[in-house]
Design a protein around this motif. Structure first.
Motif, PDB file in Angstrom:
ATOM      1  N   TYR A  19      21.232 -43.335-106.656  1.00  8.54           N
ATOM      2  CA  TYR A  19      21.549 -44.543-105.899  1.00  8.54           C
ATOM      3  C   TYR A  19      22.017 -45.641-106.850  1.00  8.54           C
ATOM      4  CZ  TYR A  19      19.302 -42.442-101.836  1.00  8.54           C
ATOM      5  OH  TYR A  19      18.994 -41.608-100.792  1.00  8.54           O
ATOM      6  N   LEU A  20      22.708 -46.614-106.278  1.00  8.33           N
ATOM      7  CA  LEU A  20      23.189 -47.779-107.028  1.00  8.33           C
ATOM      8  C   LEU A  20      22.503 -49.036-106.514  1.00  8.33           C
ATOM      9  CD1 LEU A  20      27.032 -47.089-106.726  1.00  8.33           C
ATOM     10  CD2 LEU A  20      25.606 -46.523-108.690  1.00  8.33           C
ATOM     11  N   VAL A  21      22.438 -50.037-107.367  1.00  3.34           N
ATOM     12  CA  VAL A  21      21.982 -51.357-106.952  1.00  3.34           C
ATOM     13  C   VAL A  21      23.153 -52.320-107.066  1.00  3.34           C
ATOM     14  CG1 VAL A  21      20.517 -53.326-107.519  1.00  3.34           C
ATOM     15  CG2 VAL A  21      19.565 -51.017-107.566  1.00  3.34           C
ATOM     16  N   ALA A  22      23.494 -52.968-105.953  1.00  4.36           N
ATOM     17  CA  ALA A  22      24.564 -53.969-105.925  1.00  4.36           C
ATOM     18  C   ALA A  22      23.934 -55.354-105.955  1.00  4.36           C
ATOM     19  CB  ALA A  22      25.421 -53.811-104.680  1.00  4.36           C
ATOM     20  N   ALA A  23      24.356 -56.187-106.898  1.00  2.00           N
ATOM     21  CA  ALA A  23      23.815 -57.534-107.051  1.00  2.00           C
ATOM     22  C   ALA A  23      24.965 -58.530-107.171  1.00  2.00           C
ATOM     23  CB  ALA A  23      22.929 -57.609-108.296  1.00  2.00           C
ATOM     24  N   PRO A  24      24.711 -59.807-106.870  1.00  5.28           N
ATOM     25  CA  PRO A  24      25.767 -60.816-107.046  1.00  5.28           C
ATOM     26  C   PRO A  24      26.301 -60.809-108.478  1.00  5.28           C
ATOM     27  CG  PRO A  24      23.918 -61.726-105.827  1.00  5.28           C
ATOM     28  CD  PRO A  24      23.483 -60.381-106.313  1.00  5.28           C
ATOM     29  N   GLY A  25      27.631 -60.808-108.602  1.00  5.73           N
ATOM     30  CA  GLY A  25      28.260 -60.765-109.913  1.00  5.73           C
ATOM     31  C   GLY A  25      28.857 -62.103-110.309  1.00  5.73           C
ATOM     32  N   VAL A  26      29.773 -62.049-111.241  1.00  4.76           N
ATOM     33  CA  VAL A  26      30.379 -63.278-111.757  1.00  4.76           C
ATOM     34  C   VAL A  26      31.444 -63.781-110.787  1.00  4.76           C
ATOM     35  CG1 VAL A  26      29.983 -62.578-114.139  1.00  4.76           C
ATOM     36  CG2 VAL A  26      32.165 -62.027-113.044  1.00  4.76           C
ATOM     37  N   THR A  27      31.722 -65.061-110.857  1.00  4.72           N
ATOM     38  CA  THR A  27      32.858 -65.665-110.160  1.00  4.72           C
ATOM     39  C   THR A  27      33.855 -66.131-111.213  1.00  4.72           C
ATOM     40  OG1 THR A  27      31.913 -67.880-110.139  1.00  4.72           O
ATOM     41  CG2 THR A  27      31.366 -66.445-108.285  1.00  4.72           C
ATOM     42  N   LEU A  28      35.111 -66.136-110.830  1.00  2.00           N
ATOM     43  CA  LEU A  28      36.160 -66.517-111.771  1.00  2.00           C
ATOM     44  C   LEU A  28      37.196 -67.345-111.032  1.00  2.00           C
ATOM     45  CD1 LEU A  28      36.747 -65.919-114.791  1.00  2.00           C
ATOM     46  CD2 LEU A  28      38.266 -64.097-114.029  1.00  2.00           C
ATOM     47  N   ASP A  29      37.369 -68.582-111.448  1.00  2.00           N
ATOM     48  CA  ASP A  29      38.323 -69.480-110.811  1.00  2.00           C
ATOM     49  C   ASP A  29      39.737 -69.110-111.231  1.00  2.00           C
ATOM     50  OD1 ASP A  29      39.708 -71.540-109.639  1.00  2.00           O
ATOM     51  OD2 ASP A  29      38.950 -73.105-110.996  1.00  2.00           O
ATOM     52  N   SER A  88      18.963 -60.595-102.031  1.00  2.00           N
ATOM     53  CA  SER A  88      20.336 -60.745-102.509  1.00  2.00           C
ATOM     54  C   SER A  88      20.919 -59.456-103.082  1.00  2.00           C
ATOM     55  CB  SER A  88      20.409 -61.844-103.577  1.00  2.00           C
ATOM     56  OG  SER A  88      19.630 -61.502-104.707  1.00  2.00           O
ATOM     57  N   GLN A  89      20.139 -58.367-103.087  1.00  2.00           N
ATOM     58  CA  GLN A  89      20.609 -57.101-103.633  1.00  2.00           C
ATOM     59  C   GLN A  89      20.660 -56.040-102.544  1.00  2.00           C
ATOM     60  OE1 GLN A  89      18.111 -56.111-106.986  1.00  2.00           O
ATOM     61  NE2 GLN A  89      18.934 -57.770-108.249  1.00  2.00           N
ATOM     62  N   ALA A  90      21.350 -54.946-102.838  1.00  2.00           N
ATOM     63  CA  ALA A  90      21.462 -53.844-101.883  1.00  2.00           C
ATOM     64  C   ALA A  90      21.369 -52.528-102.637  1.00  2.00           C
ATOM     65  CB  ALA A  90      22.774 -53.922-101.106  1.00  2.00           C
ATOM     66  N   VAL A  91      20.770 -51.532-101.995  1.00  2.00           N
ATOM     67  CA  VAL A  91      20.682 -50.180-102.555  1.00  2.00           C
ATOM     68  C   VAL A  91      21.672 -49.305-101.801  1.00  2.00           C
ATOM     69  CG1 VAL A  91      19.198 -48.193-102.968  1.00  2.00           C
ATOM     70  CG2 VAL A  91      18.269 -50.509-103.186  1.00  2.00           C
ATOM     71  N   LEU A  92      22.563 -48.641-102.536  1.00  2.00           N
ATOM     72  CA  LEU A  92      23.657 -47.885-101.939  1.00  2.00           C
ATOM     73  C   LEU A  92      23.679 -46.459-102.477  1.00  2.00           C
ATOM     74  CD1 LEU A  92      26.400 -50.596-102.533  1.00  2.00           C
ATOM     75  CD2 LEU A  92      25.104 -50.248-100.432  1.00  2.00           C
ATOM     76  N   PRO A  93      24.149 -45.497-101.682  1.00  2.00           N
ATOM     77  CA  PRO A  93      24.313 -44.133-102.191  1.00  2.00           C
ATOM     78  C   PRO A  93      25.312 -44.102-103.348  1.00  2.00           C
ATOM     79  CG  PRO A  93      24.446 -44.174 -99.793  1.00  2.00           C
ATOM     80  CD  PRO A  93      24.477 -45.601-100.248  1.00  2.00           C
ATOM     81  N   GLU A  94      25.020 -43.306-104.335  1.00  2.00           N
ATOM     82  CA  GLU A  94      25.849 -43.236-105.535  1.00  2.00           C
ATOM     83  C   GLU A  94      27.289 -42.842-105.242  1.00  2.00           C
ATOM     84  OE1 GLU A  94      24.194 -41.569-109.495  1.00  2.00           O
ATOM     85  OE2 GLU A  94      25.260 -39.904-108.551  1.00  2.00           O
ATOM     86  N   GLU A  95      27.473 -41.966-104.217  1.00  2.00           N
ATOM     87  CA  GLU A  95      28.817 -41.444-103.950  1.00  2.00           C
ATOM     88  C   GLU A  95      29.778 -42.494-103.413  1.00  2.00           C
ATOM     89  OE1 GLU A  95      26.083 -40.024-100.544  1.00  2.00           O
ATOM     90  OE2 GLU A  95      26.032 -40.147-102.731  1.00  2.00           O
ATOM     91  N   LEU A  96      29.279 -43.645-102.982  1.00  2.00           N
ATOM     92  CA  LEU A  96      30.180 -44.700-102.511  1.00  2.00           C
ATOM     93  C   LEU A  96      31.077 -45.209-103.630  1.00  2.00           C
ATOM     94  CD1 LEU A  96      27.986 -46.875-100.112  1.00  2.00           C
ATOM     95  CD2 LEU A  96      29.720 -45.173 -99.539  1.00  2.00           C
ATOM     96  N   LEU A  97      30.556 -45.224-104.849  1.00  2.00           N
ATOM     97  CA  LEU A  97      31.341 -45.687-105.991  1.00  2.00           C
ATOM     98  C   LEU A  97      31.778 -44.541-106.891  1.00  2.00           C
ATOM     99  CD1 LEU A  97      32.391 -48.323-107.271  1.00  2.00           C
ATOM    100  CD2 LEU A  97      30.318 -48.392-108.654  1.00  2.00           C
ATOM    101  N   PHE A  98      30.993 -43.465-106.882  1.00  2.00           N
ATOM    102  CA  PHE A  98      31.280 -42.320-107.736  1.00  2.00           C
ATOM    103  C   PHE A  98      31.374 -41.063-106.873  1.00  2.00           C
ATOM    104  CE2 PHE A  98      28.921 -45.357-110.328  1.00  2.00           C
ATOM    105  CZ  PHE A  98      29.747 -45.483-111.435  1.00  2.00           C
ATOM    106  N   PRO A  99      32.539 -40.808-106.252  1.00  2.00           N
ATOM    107  CA  PRO A  99      32.697 -39.605-105.430  1.00  2.00           C
ATOM    108  C   PRO A  99      32.416 -38.343-106.234  1.00  2.00           C
ATOM    109  CG  PRO A  99      34.559 -41.104-105.154  1.00  2.00           C
ATOM    110  CD  PRO A  99      33.761 -41.618-106.316  1.00  2.00           C
ATOM    111  N   ALA A 100      31.965 -37.310-105.546  1.00  2.00           N
ATOM    112  CA  ALA A 100      31.650 -36.048-106.201  1.00  2.00           C
ATOM    113  C   ALA A 100      32.862 -35.520-106.960  1.00  2.00           C
ATOM    114  CB  ALA A 100      31.191 -35.028-105.169  1.00  2.00           C
TER     115      ALA A 100
END
Length: 355
Positions: A24-34, A88-100
């Motif tokens: 699984y992955l953890v998605a958290a708020p990242g950087v902002t860039l103007d 503010s975080q989310a737990v996601l299945p690994e395959e959403l970002l890393f397909p088999a």
């Protein structure tokens, strides 16, 4: 003694399970860039050469999601449970970002290509918005295996005609929303009934090649022939966007707005702090992206007044810890975004907000 031994064993197994790596992955708020700001060396994030350009107050910030985990850096159950409990975080299945079947390096390379493509599309969309002419020549990048175009088209083929009609490649004199280049080809093929034929005329090494293909069902249920197509763009203005190691296509809308602001004598934000996330196509359509709940937290943390999202991303808004604290405006096109900014500049409140 048996009971004590069982409890010790159970406790040991429980503790061990917390340390097991999980897919699984953890998605958290990242950087902002103007996009209106500067890089660390003082150079503008959006550099313009070949046209008069301007600097204005306000900000147009792209926002990111920070991911932890992956096939090569899996997280343990304790970390995942902690993230799951975080608002503010989310737990996601690994395959959403890393397909088999795809390595982490392949995923990174794909995100880099998507970022580069989004910058090109953002430039095209911004120039369309400003009625600045450019050329977009549709070229075949590849053919999809098992699809009708496989073995028929070749990389580098230029698409000249679709069903006997020349493909428009110049925006000169066109309505900003009129399709040119690859967007025109994709629309012409995808708008017909599945099974209908399509006739193409290609330029291959300065020779005309005529091909007839039967359409099949593609992604999303529309008609397709399996051609991967991209535009060879010839812009009258050189736009250079530098955002470091950030990848993916989700900053496209904010890039396009940033380019418009840099090429406009008057500020398009009116000094407001705007953040947002959405893909952009060369014809100005804004597409939905993932990670909106975390991106909203990033935007709120950095003091954004308004957050622009694609209409199709509105379903994610209520999941954010920043829901109710941030003014979220939905858009479907770059023109919609420009109209929303005009309303904000004028102090109006009639904005198409996500419900």
């Amino acid at each position: 003694m048996t009971l004590v031994a069982a409890l010790v064993l159970l406790a040991g197994l429980g503790y061990g399970s917390l340390l097991l790596p999980m897919p699984y992955l953890v998605a958290a708020p990242g950087v902002t860039l103007d996009t209106l700001g500067e890089q660390e060396d003082g150079a503008p994030i959006i550099g313009v050469d070949g046209a008069e350009n301007y600097e204005h107050d306000g900000s147009l910030s792209m926002v990111t999601v920070q991911y932890a985990g992956g096939p090569e850096h899996r997280l343990n159950l304790f970390t995942l449970v902690t993230a799951w409990l975080s608002p503010s975080q989310a737990v996601l299945p690994e395959e959403l970002l890393f397909p088999a079947g795809r390595s982490q390096e392949e995923v990174t390379e794909r995100q880099t290509v998507q970022m580069n493509d989004s910058q090109t599309d953002a430039t095209a969309a911004a120039l369309n918005q400003l009625n600045i002419d450019y050329e977009a020549v549709p070229l075949v990048a590849d053919a999809v295996e098992g699809m009708p175009a496989e073995g028929v088209v070749e990389p580098g083929d230029r698409v000249l005609e679709v069903d006997g009609e020349p493909v428009p490649t110049s925006t000169t004199g066109n309505d900003p929303e009129e399709l040119v280049g690859s967007a025109y080809v994709v629309e012409q093929v995808g708008s017909r009934e599945i099974g209908d034929p399509v006739d193409l005329v290609l330029d291959r090494d300065d020779e005309k090649v005529e091909v007839a293909l039967e359409t099949v069902e593609g992604e999303g249920g529309s008609s397709a022939v399996g051609i991967l197509i991209a535009d060879d763009m010839d812009f009258p203005v050189d736009i250079d966007i530098s955002v470091g190691e950030i990848g993916g296509p989700s900053a496209g809308m904010m890039f396009a707005l940033g380019i418009v602001d840099r090429l406009s004598e008057e500020s398009i934000t009116g000094g407001a702090r705007i953040a947002g996330s959405g893909t952009i196509s060369s014809d100005g359509r804004v597409g939905g992206v993932s990670g909106i709940p975390q991106k909203m937290v990033s935007a709120q943390r950095d003091g954004a007044d308004h957050f622009l999202v694609a209409a199709e991303s509105c379903s994610q808004v209520a999941q954010s810890a920043a829901y109710g604290e941030l003014d979220v405006v939905q858009v479907e096109t770059l023109t919609d975004a420009m109209d929303a900014l005009e309303t904000i500049r004028e102090g109006g409140d009639d904005l198409p907000r996500c419900e």
